[in-house]
Design a protein around this motif. Sequence first.
Motif, PDB file in Angstrom:
ATOM      1  N   ASN A   5       0.818  -1.215   0.000  1.00 56.97           N
ATOM      2  CA  ASN A   5       0.000   0.000   0.000  1.00 56.97           C
ATOM      3  C   ASN A   5       0.856   1.272   0.000  1.00 56.97           C
ATOM      4  OD1 ASN A   5       1.017  -0.180   2.546  1.00 56.97           O
ATOM      5  ND2 ASN A   5      -0.913   0.143   3.605  1.00 56.97           N
ATOM      6  N   GLU A   6       2.062   1.168  -0.516  1.00 58.10           N
ATOM      7  CA  GLU A   6       2.950   2.330  -0.600  1.00 58.10           C
ATOM      8  C   GLU A   6       2.406   3.334  -1.616  1.00 58.10           C
ATOM      9  OE1 GLU A   6       5.636   2.830   1.203  1.00 58.10           O
ATOM     10  OE2 GLU A   6       6.221   0.847   1.917  1.00 58.10           O
ATOM     11  N   ILE A   7       2.802   4.582  -1.479  1.00 60.34           N
ATOM     12  CA  ILE A   7       2.437   5.607  -2.463  1.00 60.34           C
ATOM     13  C   ILE A   7       3.201   5.313  -3.758  1.00 60.34           C
ATOM     14  CG2 ILE A   7       2.589   8.058  -3.053  1.00 60.34           C
ATOM     15  CD1 ILE A   7       2.229   8.655  -0.069  1.00 60.34           C
ATOM     16  N   ILE A   8       2.493   5.355  -4.861  1.00 61.67           N
ATOM     17  CA  ILE A   8       3.067   5.115  -6.177  1.00 61.67           C
ATOM     18  C   ILE A   8       3.621   6.451  -6.684  1.00 61.67           C
ATOM     19  CG2 ILE A   8       2.589   4.356  -8.530  1.00 61.67           C
ATOM     20  CD1 ILE A   8       0.092   2.862  -7.301  1.00 61.67           C
ATOM     21  N   LYS A   9       4.943   6.535  -6.808  1.00 64.79           N
ATOM     22  CA  LYS A   9       5.580   7.790  -7.214  1.00 64.79           C
ATOM     23  C   LYS A   9       6.222   7.636  -8.585  1.00 64.79           C
ATOM     24  CE  LYS A   9       6.471   9.372  -2.535  1.00 64.79           C
ATOM     25  NZ  LYS A   9       7.480   9.850  -1.587  1.00 64.79           N
ATOM     26  N   PRO A  10       5.585   8.188  -9.627  1.00 64.48           N
ATOM     27  CA  PRO A  10       6.163   8.120 -10.968  1.00 64.48           C
ATOM     28  C   PRO A  10       7.583   8.687 -10.994  1.00 64.48           C
ATOM     29  CG  PRO A  10       3.909   8.902 -11.076  1.00 64.48           C
ATOM     30  CD  PRO A  10       4.295   8.861  -9.619  1.00 64.48           C
ATOM     31  N   PHE A  11       8.426   8.067 -11.799  1.00 70.92           N
ATOM     32  CA  PHE A  11       9.832   8.420 -11.973  1.00 70.92           C
ATOM     33  C   PHE A  11      10.665   8.184 -10.714  1.00 70.92           C
ATOM     34  CE2 PHE A  11       7.542  11.698 -14.649  1.00 70.92           C
ATOM     35  CZ  PHE A  11       7.624  10.982 -15.823  1.00 70.92           C
ATOM     36  N   VAL A  12      10.052   7.692  -9.615  1.00 70.02           N
ATOM     37  CA  VAL A  12      10.770   7.475  -8.357  1.00 70.02           C
ATOM     38  C   VAL A  12      10.696   6.012  -7.932  1.00 70.02           C
ATOM     39  CG1 VAL A  12      10.917   8.098  -5.907  1.00 70.02           C
ATOM     40  CG2 VAL A  12      10.372   9.852  -7.612  1.00 70.02           C
ATOM     41  N   ALA A  67      16.795  -3.736 -17.360  1.00 73.04           N
ATOM     42  CA  ALA A  67      17.590  -3.848 -18.582  1.00 73.04           C
ATOM     43  C   ALA A  67      19.025  -3.516 -18.187  1.00 73.04           C
ATOM     44  CB  ALA A  67      17.102  -2.885 -19.655  1.00 73.04           C
ATOM     45  N   LYS A  68      19.959  -4.337 -18.643  1.00 70.11           N
ATOM     46  CA  LYS A  68      21.372  -4.157 -18.271  1.00 70.11           C
ATOM     47  C   LYS A  68      21.520  -4.005 -16.758  1.00 70.11           C
ATOM     48  CE  LYS A  68      23.186  -2.364 -22.588  1.00 70.11           C
ATOM     49  NZ  LYS A  68      24.098  -1.368 -23.164  1.00 70.11           N
ATOM     50  N   ASP A  69      20.714  -4.774 -16.024  1.00 67.11           N
ATOM     51  CA  ASP A  69      20.751  -4.846 -14.553  1.00 67.11           C
ATOM     52  C   ASP A  69      20.266  -3.593 -13.830  1.00 67.11           C
ATOM     53  OD1 ASP A  69      21.651  -7.467 -14.656  1.00 67.11           O
ATOM     54  OD2 ASP A  69      23.757  -6.884 -14.611  1.00 67.11           O
ATOM     55  N   ILE A  70      19.572  -2.687 -14.523  1.00 64.33           N
ATOM     56  CA  ILE A  70      19.016  -1.491 -13.895  1.00 64.33           C
ATOM     57  C   ILE A  70      17.490  -1.525 -14.002  1.00 64.33           C
ATOM     58  CG2 ILE A  70      18.873   1.045 -14.010  1.00 64.33           C
ATOM     59  CD1 ILE A  70      21.569   0.034 -12.950  1.00 64.33           C
ATOM     60  N   MET A  71      16.808  -1.294 -12.866  1.00 63.51           N
ATOM     61  CA  MET A  71      15.345  -1.305 -12.857  1.00 63.51           C
ATOM     62  C   MET A  71      14.815  -0.051 -13.536  1.00 63.51           C
ATOM     63  SD  MET A  71      12.503  -1.935  -9.851  1.00 63.51           S
ATOM     64  CE  MET A  71      13.321  -0.926  -8.645  1.00 63.51           C
ATOM     65  N   PHE A  72      13.999  -0.271 -14.586  1.00 67.15           N
ATOM     66  CA  PHE A  72      13.445   0.868 -15.312  1.00 67.15           C
ATOM     67  C   PHE A  72      11.935   0.980 -15.179  1.00 67.15           C
ATOM     68  CE2 PHE A  72      13.470  -2.469 -18.542  1.00 67.15           C
ATOM     69  CZ  PHE A  72      12.199  -2.359 -19.095  1.00 67.15           C
ATOM     70  N   SER A  73      11.252  -0.046 -14.687  1.00 67.30           N
ATOM     71  CA  SER A  73       9.805   0.084 -14.486  1.00 67.30           C
ATOM     72  C   SER A  73       9.328  -0.833 -13.376  1.00 67.30           C
ATOM     73  CB  SER A  73       9.025  -0.218 -15.779  1.00 67.30           C
ATOM     74  OG  SER A  73       8.997  -1.597 -16.048  1.00 67.30           O
ATOM     75  N   ILE A  74       8.188  -0.442 -12.804  1.00 64.50           N
ATOM     76  CA  ILE A  74       7.503  -1.250 -11.799  1.00 64.50           C
ATOM     77  C   ILE A  74       6.043  -1.342 -12.223  1.00 64.50           C
ATOM     78  CG2 ILE A  74       6.830  -1.505  -9.378  1.00 64.50           C
ATOM     79  CD1 ILE A  74       9.235   0.317  -8.651  1.00 64.50           C
ATOM     80  N   ILE A 133      -1.120  -0.433 -13.058  1.00 61.53           N
ATOM     81  CA  ILE A 133      -0.452   0.862 -13.163  1.00 61.53           C
ATOM     82  C   ILE A 133       1.038   0.575 -13.270  1.00 61.53           C
ATOM     83  CG2 ILE A 133       0.097   3.056 -12.013  1.00 61.53           C
ATOM     84  CD1 ILE A 133      -2.598   2.793 -10.516  1.00 61.53           C
ATOM     85  N   THR A 134       1.694   1.202 -14.242  1.00 63.83           N
ATOM     86  CA  THR A 134       3.137   1.039 -14.415  1.00 63.83           C
ATOM     87  C   THR A 134       3.802   2.394 -14.261  1.00 63.83           C
ATOM     88  OG1 THR A 134       2.777  -0.756 -16.014  1.00 63.83           O
ATOM     89  CG2 THR A 134       4.959   0.264 -15.983  1.00 63.83           C
ATOM     90  N   ILE A 135       4.853   2.427 -13.436  1.00 65.62           N
ATOM     91  CA  ILE A 135       5.685   3.623 -13.336  1.00 65.62           C
ATOM     92  C   ILE A 135       7.047   3.283 -13.924  1.00 65.62           C
ATOM     93  CG2 ILE A 135       4.464   4.677 -11.414  1.00 65.62           C
ATOM     94  CD1 ILE A 135       6.654   3.574  -9.548  1.00 65.62           C
ATOM     95  N   PHE A 136       7.790   4.301 -14.328  1.00 65.67           N
ATOM     96  CA  PHE A 136       9.012   4.056 -15.076  1.00 65.67           C
ATOM     97  C   PHE A 136       9.971   5.226 -14.919  1.00 65.67           C
ATOM     98  CE2 PHE A 136       5.373   5.448 -17.562  1.00 65.67           C
ATOM     99  CZ  PHE A 136       5.781   6.695 -18.001  1.00 65.67           C
ATOM    100  N   ILE A 137      11.198   5.011 -15.372  1.00 69.27           N
ATOM    101  CA  ILE A 137      12.187   6.088 -15.381  1.00 69.27           C
ATOM    102  C   ILE A 137      11.766   7.130 -16.409  1.00 69.27           C
ATOM    103  CG2 ILE A 137      14.096   4.648 -14.554  1.00 69.27           C
ATOM    104  CD1 ILE A 137      15.041   4.462 -17.507  1.00 69.27           C
ATOM    105  N   SER A 138      12.204   8.349 -16.244  1.00 64.01           N
ATOM    106  CA  SER A 138      11.790   9.424 -17.153  1.00 64.01           C
ATOM    107  C   SER A 138      12.218   9.163 -18.592  1.00 64.01           C
ATOM    108  CB  SER A 138      12.315  10.773 -16.663  1.00 64.01           C
ATOM    109  OG  SER A 138      13.727  10.769 -16.630  1.00 64.01           O
TER     110      SER A 138
END
Length: 159
Positions: A5-12, A67-74, A133-138
């Motif tokens: 139940n965490e706050i969903i913070k886009p780009f974060v 991708a390349k071991d870096i998380m880019f989306s949730i 809902i999907t959030i992601f890096i900018s």
Amino acid sequence: MIQKNEIIKPFVGIGELKLGMSLNEIRNYLKENKIPFNQSIDPHKGCTPEIPWVYIKIYNSITMCFAKDIMFSILLEEGYTGKTENGLYIGMKMADAEKIDSTIEYNDDDEDFISSMGYWINDSIETGLICAITIFISEAKDSTTFFNYEWVEKYKKNN
């Protein structure tokens, strides 16, 4: 500890799961906190460039993509009870979401909705309710920028 139940913070991110974290950081965090997870790989055969994506799924409602071991989306799905900062949540009527966020537009290519606020939404045709809902890096906002994968180095330097 990761809550559903965490706050969903886009780009974060959500709670302690931050976009840009490394695959090893996430695996270690999950192991240390005894959070079971499943891992899968999409080799992206035939894509240009052919960069495999790794998925880690927890609680059957949170999927992290690397991708390349870096998380880019949730990706957050049914069972996740958190909300975006503007109040959107899984199970909400899509019509109500569009009233809250006037930037939501339908994306024919992926058959989902895109918000300039930094998230993608999937809805159920049968119910009219938000089912993901999907959030992601900018950098994911622009496919050319994203698929050159130059952003990976920026996030590796921050880790």
